[in-house]
Motif scaffolding. Structure first.
Motif, short mmCIF file in Angstrom:
data_model
loop_
_atom_site.label_atom_id
_atom_site.label_comp_id
_atom_site.label_asym_id
_atom_site.label_seq_id
_atom_site.Cartn_x
_atom_site.Cartn_y
_atom_site.Cartn_z
N MET A 1 33.17 38.66 61.94
CA MET A 1 32.87 39.56 60.85
C MET A 1 32.03 38.79 59.84
O MET A 1 32.55 37.92 59.14
CB MET A 1 34.18 40.05 60.23
N PRO A 2 30.76 39.09 59.77
CA PRO A 2 29.90 38.35 58.84
C PRO A 2 30.29 38.63 57.39
O PRO A 2 30.56 39.78 57.02
CB PRO A 2 28.50 38.86 59.14
N PRO A 3 30.32 37.59 56.56
CA PRO A 3 30.61 37.81 55.14
C PRO A 3 29.42 38.46 54.45
O PRO A 3 28.29 38.39 54.96
CB PRO A 3 30.86 36.41 54.60
N PRO A 4 29.66 39.11 53.32
CA PRO A 4 28.55 39.73 52.60
C PRO A 4 27.58 38.67 52.08
O PRO A 4 27.97 37.53 51.81
CB PRO A 4 29.23 40.47 51.44
N THR A 5 26.33 39.06 51.94
CA THR A 5 25.32 38.15 51.43
C THR A 5 25.64 37.75 50.00
O THR A 5 25.49 36.58 49.63
CB THR A 5 23.92 38.81 51.49
N ASN A 6 26.06 38.71 49.20
CA ASN A 6 26.41 38.46 47.81
C ASN A 6 27.83 38.92 47.54
O ASN A 6 28.03 40.02 47.02
CB ASN A 6 25.43 39.19 46.87
N PRO A 7 28.84 38.12 47.89
CA PRO A 7 30.21 38.56 47.66
C PRO A 7 30.49 38.75 46.17
O PRO A 7 29.87 38.09 45.33
CB PRO A 7 31.05 37.42 48.24
N VAL A 8 31.38 39.67 45.88
CA VAL A 8 31.74 39.94 44.48
C VAL A 8 33.13 39.37 44.20
O VAL A 8 33.96 39.27 45.09
CB VAL A 8 31.71 41.45 44.16
N GLU A 9 33.31 38.99 42.95
CA GLU A 9 34.58 38.46 42.46
C GLU A 9 35.03 37.22 43.24
O GLU A 9 36.14 37.14 43.75
CB GLU A 9 35.67 39.54 42.48
N VAL A 10 34.14 36.24 43.30
CA VAL A 10 34.44 34.98 43.97
C VAL A 10 34.98 34.00 42.92
O VAL A 10 34.32 33.74 41.91
CB VAL A 10 33.18 34.40 44.64
N PRO A 11 36.19 33.49 43.13
CA PRO A 11 36.77 32.58 42.15
C PRO A 11 36.02 31.24 42.08
O PRO A 11 35.52 30.74 43.08
CB PRO A 11 38.20 32.34 42.67
N SER A 12 35.99 30.69 40.89
CA SER A 12 35.47 29.34 40.71
C SER A 12 36.57 28.34 41.02
O SER A 12 37.74 28.72 41.16
CB SER A 12 35.00 29.15 39.26
N ASP A 13 36.22 27.06 41.11
CA ASP A 13 37.24 26.03 41.31
C ASP A 13 38.26 26.07 40.19
O ASP A 13 39.46 25.92 40.42
CB ASP A 13 36.60 24.64 41.39
N LYS A 14 37.78 26.29 38.98
CA LYS A 14 38.68 26.38 37.81
C LYS A 14 39.63 27.57 37.95
O LYS A 14 40.81 27.47 37.61
CB LYS A 14 37.87 26.48 36.52
N ASP A 15 39.12 28.70 38.45
CA ASP A 15 39.97 29.89 38.66
C ASP A 15 41.12 29.55 39.60
O ASP A 15 42.26 29.92 39.36
CB ASP A 15 39.16 31.06 39.24
N TRP A 16 40.80 28.86 40.71
CA TRP A 16 41.84 28.52 41.69
C TRP A 16 42.89 27.60 41.06
O TRP A 16 44.10 27.79 41.27
CB TRP A 16 41.25 27.85 42.93
#
Length: 166
Positions: A1-16
Motif C-alpha cells: 500500500m503506497p503511502p500518500p505523497t503528502n501525508p497529513v498530520e505527521v508528528p514531529s520528533d518533539k510530538d512523539w
C-alpha cells in the motif's frame, strides 16, 4: 500500500517525545513508522489508525484511548464480562484503530511495545479476535489477504490496498 505523497498530520520528533512522555510509556516503533509514513487517513475505505496529532477527535489517539476504554469500563460496570484487562492494568488493552463498522483494534500491552499483539473487538458484540503479531504484520497480512479477520466484512480488503487522506 503506497503511502500518500503528502501525508497529513505527521508528528514531529518533539510530538512523539511529548506524546510518550504524557502517556508514560513508549509506543510500538512499527506504529510510529506507520504514522510517519502515512499520517492520518483511511485504509481501503474501511480502517483508520489513530494518530496522536490528529485534530479530529475521532482519529486522535489520546481522545480515542480515553473514549474506547471508558466505553469498555462502562460495559463492565453493567455486568459485561470482558475477556481482557484494560489499560493501565498490566497486559491491558489499548486501542489504536477503528473500522467504519465500529470494530476496534487494540494492542494487548504485555511485555515490550514491540511484543504487543493485536486484538480486534467486533462492534456491538462480545466477539474478539486475537492475533499474535504486531500491528504492521497484522496490516500487511490482512491487506495481502494472507490473514482473514472474521470480524471484518468479506469484501475487505478489496483488490489493491489504497490509503486515502481524510
Amino acid at each position: 500500500m503506497p503511502p500518500p505523497t503528502n501525508p497529513v498530520e505527521v508528528p514531529s520528533d518533539k510530538d512523539w517525545i511529548n506524546v510518550e512522555s504524557q502517556f508514560g510509556f513508549d509506543l510500538p516503533e512499527d506504529y510510529k513508522n506507520f504514522i510517519q509514513a502515512y499520517g492520518s487517513g483511511r485504509i481501503c475505505k474501511f480502517m483508520w489508525i489513530f494518530n496522536p496529532v490528529s485534530k479530529n477527535e475521532n482519529l486522535n489517539l489520546e481522545d480515542q484511548i480515553k473514549l474506547q476504554l471508558d466505553v469498555l469500563s462502562e460495559l463492565q460496570e453493567y455486568g459485561e464480562v470482558l475477556p481482557f484487562k484494560l489499560y493501565p492494568e498490566t497486559g491491558g488493552l489499548l486501542p489504536f484503530g477503528v473500522t467504519d463498522n465500529g470494530d476496534v483494534l487494540f494492542w494487548q500491552t504485555i511485555g515490550q511495545p514491540r511484543d504487543w499483539q493485536v486484538i480486534v473487538n467486533e462492534a456491538r458484540s462480545p466477539e474478539w479476535a486475537i492475533y499474535h503479531m504486531s500491528m504492521s504484520e497484522f496490516l500487511f497480512k490482512i491487506l495481502q489477504k494472507e490473514l482473514i479477520c472474521d470480524i471484518f466484512p468479506t469484501s475487505f480488503p478489496r483488490d489493491l490496498p489504497i490509503f486515502e487522506r481524510p
